[in-house]
Design a protein around this motif. Structure first.
Motif, PDB file in Angstrom:
ATOM      1  N   ILE A 175       5.934  -1.277  -4.344  1.00 29.34           N
ATOM      2  CA  ILE A 175       4.859  -0.589  -4.993  1.00 29.34           C
ATOM      3  C   ILE A 175       4.569   0.987  -4.656  1.00 29.34           C
ATOM      4  CG2 ILE A 175       2.251  -0.747  -4.993  1.00 29.34           C
ATOM      5  CD1 ILE A 175       2.360  -3.502  -4.003  1.00 29.34           C
ATOM      6  N   ASP A 176       4.651   1.653  -5.674  1.00 26.92           N
ATOM      7  CA  ASP A 176       4.295   3.130  -5.475  1.00 26.92           C
ATOM      8  C   ASP A 176       2.918   3.454  -5.681  1.00 26.92           C
ATOM      9  OD1 ASP A 176       4.134   5.632  -6.076  1.00 26.92           O
ATOM     10  OD2 ASP A 176       5.867   5.895  -7.184  1.00 26.92           O
ATOM     11  N   ALA A 177       2.111   3.678  -4.449  1.00 30.30           N
ATOM     12  CA  ALA A 177       0.700   3.946  -4.586  1.00 30.30           C
ATOM     13  C   ALA A 177       0.457   5.399  -4.165  1.00 30.30           C
ATOM     14  CB  ALA A 177       0.144   2.898  -3.684  1.00 30.30           C
ATOM     15  N   THR A 178      -0.678   5.973  -5.017  1.00 35.11           N
ATOM     16  CA  THR A 178      -1.018   7.330  -4.764  1.00 35.11           C
ATOM     17  C   THR A 178      -2.536   7.397  -4.974  1.00 35.11           C
ATOM     18  OG1 THR A 178       0.756   8.250  -5.930  1.00 35.11           O
ATOM     19  CG2 THR A 178      -0.985   9.746  -5.448  1.00 35.11           C
ATOM     20  N   PHE A 179      -3.213   7.630  -3.594  1.00 38.05           N
ATOM     21  CA  PHE A 179      -4.420   7.794  -3.573  1.00 38.05           C
ATOM     22  C   PHE A 179      -5.156   9.156  -3.519  1.00 38.05           C
ATOM     23  CE2 PHE A 179      -8.578   7.907  -0.637  1.00 38.05           C
ATOM     24  CZ  PHE A 179      -9.124   6.986  -1.300  1.00 38.05           C
ATOM     25  N   ASP A 180      -6.202   9.501  -4.331  1.00 37.55           N
ATOM     26  CA  ASP A 180      -6.944  10.881  -4.391  1.00 37.55           C
ATOM     27  C   ASP A 180      -8.177  10.521  -3.648  1.00 37.55           C
ATOM     28  OD1 ASP A 180      -7.990  13.208  -5.069  1.00 37.55           O
ATOM     29  OD2 ASP A 180      -7.642  12.988  -7.216  1.00 37.55           O
ATOM     30  N   LEU A 219      -6.930   5.428  -6.997  1.00 35.21           N
ATOM     31  CA  LEU A 219      -6.032   4.643  -6.308  1.00 35.21           C
ATOM     32  C   LEU A 219      -5.186   4.300  -7.700  1.00 35.21           C
ATOM     33  CD1 LEU A 219      -4.109   3.502  -4.136  1.00 35.21           C
ATOM     34  CD2 LEU A 219      -5.115   1.238  -4.738  1.00 35.21           C
ATOM     35  N   ALA A 220      -3.785   5.058  -7.672  1.00 35.62           N
ATOM     36  CA  ALA A 220      -2.828   4.717  -8.701  1.00 35.62           C
ATOM     37  C   ALA A 220      -1.556   3.847  -8.448  1.00 35.62           C
ATOM     38  CB  ALA A 220      -2.081   6.045  -9.232  1.00 35.62           C
ATOM     39  N   LEU A 221      -1.345   2.850  -9.066  1.00 34.52           N
ATOM     40  CA  LEU A 221      -0.512   1.886  -8.734  1.00 34.52           C
ATOM     41  C   LEU A 221       0.613   1.734  -9.702  1.00 34.52           C
ATOM     42  CD1 LEU A 221      -2.712  -0.888  -7.578  1.00 34.52           C
ATOM     43  CD2 LEU A 221      -1.329   0.365  -6.052  1.00 34.52           C
ATOM     44  N   ARG A 222       1.744   1.723  -9.344  1.00 38.55           N
ATOM     45  CA  ARG A 222       3.055   1.445 -10.340  1.00 38.55           C
ATOM     46  C   ARG A 222       4.016   0.525  -9.549  1.00 38.55           C
ATOM     47  NH1 ARG A 222       7.140   5.309 -10.713  1.00 38.55           N
ATOM     48  NH2 ARG A 222       7.122   5.023 -12.745  1.00 38.55           N
ATOM     49  N   THR A 223       4.943   0.121 -10.172  1.00 39.68           N
ATOM     50  CA  THR A 223       6.116  -0.412  -9.533  1.00 39.68           C
ATOM     51  C   THR A 223       7.323   0.526  -9.532  1.00 39.68           C
ATOM     52  OG1 THR A 223       6.959  -1.429 -11.687  1.00 39.68           O
ATOM     53  CG2 THR A 223       5.603  -2.959 -10.060  1.00 39.68           C
ATOM     54  N   ARG A 224       8.050   0.678  -8.539  1.00 43.63           N
ATOM     55  CA  ARG A 224       9.129   1.557  -8.406  1.00 43.63           C
ATOM     56  C   ARG A 224      10.428   1.112  -9.408  1.00 43.63           C
ATOM     57  NH1 ARG A 224       7.367   4.180  -3.876  1.00 43.63           N
ATOM     58  NH2 ARG A 224       6.853   3.015  -2.113  1.00 43.63           N
ATOM     59  N   SER A 225      11.119   2.093  -9.782  1.00 40.22           N
ATOM     60  CA  SER A 225      11.998   1.602 -11.010  1.00 40.22           C
ATOM     61  C   SER A 225      12.834   0.466 -10.716  1.00 40.22           C
ATOM     62  CB  SER A 225      12.774   3.071 -11.060  1.00 40.22           C
ATOM     63  OG  SER A 225      13.612   3.342  -9.913  1.00 40.22           O
TER      64      SER A 225
END
Length: 282
Positions: free
Chosen positions: A62-67, A73-79
């Motif tokens: 999981i690639d997670a970025t928090f502002d 919270l932005a969530l995406r799967t790693r490549s």
């Protein structure tokens, strides 16, 4: 040690427990000892257990970025994970965690990713610390991370992400942070800027540091190699009372009531004050 210049070189909080770090230049100490936004959210399964790297290696995908400005919270799967999913990529999403509906939306995404139901719980008073007895920030030195990188031919950033410290001390030699605890009956009081902390013990580690934070791939024999090198390089100032095993790194802390509300800033001086009786870890 006369040329040492202990100072706060980095602050990293982990808004969602077990997911990606968020580097900061400033952070405030909260009522329960945690830092602003540090582990403020936790993923739990249907039985209420944490979904973390100790139990669920899939968290590394999981690639997670928090502002923090809008609690987004932005969530995406790693490549690599996207390529391995039989149903194709799980669409990236961004949700606001400021309200329950946003947390529910994040939980839905995470449930789809893990393929079992989870919730995303929130605690704004001090978060969900790994150590519930000494639940202040963990402390390590940059030089220590560099040294461990040399042991395993890893970059310092990889080591940093594997061990997930909160506060990083610069201007000191490797394992300097082992000065920040005493024996099982005492604590070491130290100051960072205007905030005081009580160093309690060297942190016992789990399987997570053995894994690549991006892929989850484990280094074979990581623990055995770490234990051998840690024992060989343990400095004289590290109290041996805690080393029933040497798979320990970074310092757990407790937070005096007077420190609650204090702000830490990168560049703050670090000063060791004294040794006091009474250790919550004993």
């Amino acid at each position: 040690m006369t040329d040492a210049d202990p100072h706060l070189a980095g602050i990293r909080v982990y808004p969602v427990k077990s997911l990606d770090p968020d580097p900061r230049t400033r952070a405030r100490v909260l009522a329960d000892g945690g830092l602003t936004h540090d582990r403020a959210y936790a993923i739990r399964d249907a039985d209420g257990r944490y979904v973390n790297g100790k139990r669920e290696p899939a968290v590394h995908g999981i690639d997670a970025t928090f502002d923090p400005a809008d609690h987004a919270l932005a969530l995406r799967t790693r490549s690599r994970d996207r390529e391995s999913r039989p149903d194709g990529a799980l669409s990236a999403t961004t949700v606001s965690l400021a309200d329950e509906s946003g947390r529910d939306a994040a939980a839905d995404w995470l449930s789809t990713y893990f393929d079992y139901p989870v919730t995303l719980d929130h605690d704004g008073t001090g978060g969900f610390p790994d150590d519930t007895t000494a639940h202040g920030p963990t402390v390590v030195s940059t030089a220590t991370l560099d040294a461990i990188g040399d042991w395993f031919d890893l970059g310092t950033e990889s080591v940093r992400r594997r061990f997930r410290p909160t506060l990083e001390i610069g201007g000191v030699p490797a394992f300097w942070e082992d000065r920040l605890y005493a024996d099982r009956e005492h604590v070491v009081r130290f100051r960072i800027g205007d905030a005081e902390f009580l160093g309690t013990n060297p942190c016992s580690r789990c399987a997570v540091p053995s894994r690549d934070p991006e892929t989850g791939d484990a280094i074979e024999g990581f623990r055995e190699t770490f234990v051998e090198r840690r024992e060989a390089t343990r400095p004289a100032w590290a109290d041996e009372a805690w080393f029933d095993h040497h798979y320990r790194l970074a310092v757990n802390t407790a937070v005096p009531e007077a420190t609650v509300g204090a702000t830490l800033t990168v560049g703050d001086a670090v000063t060791v004050l004294d040794v006091e009786a009474g250790n919550p870890q004993s």
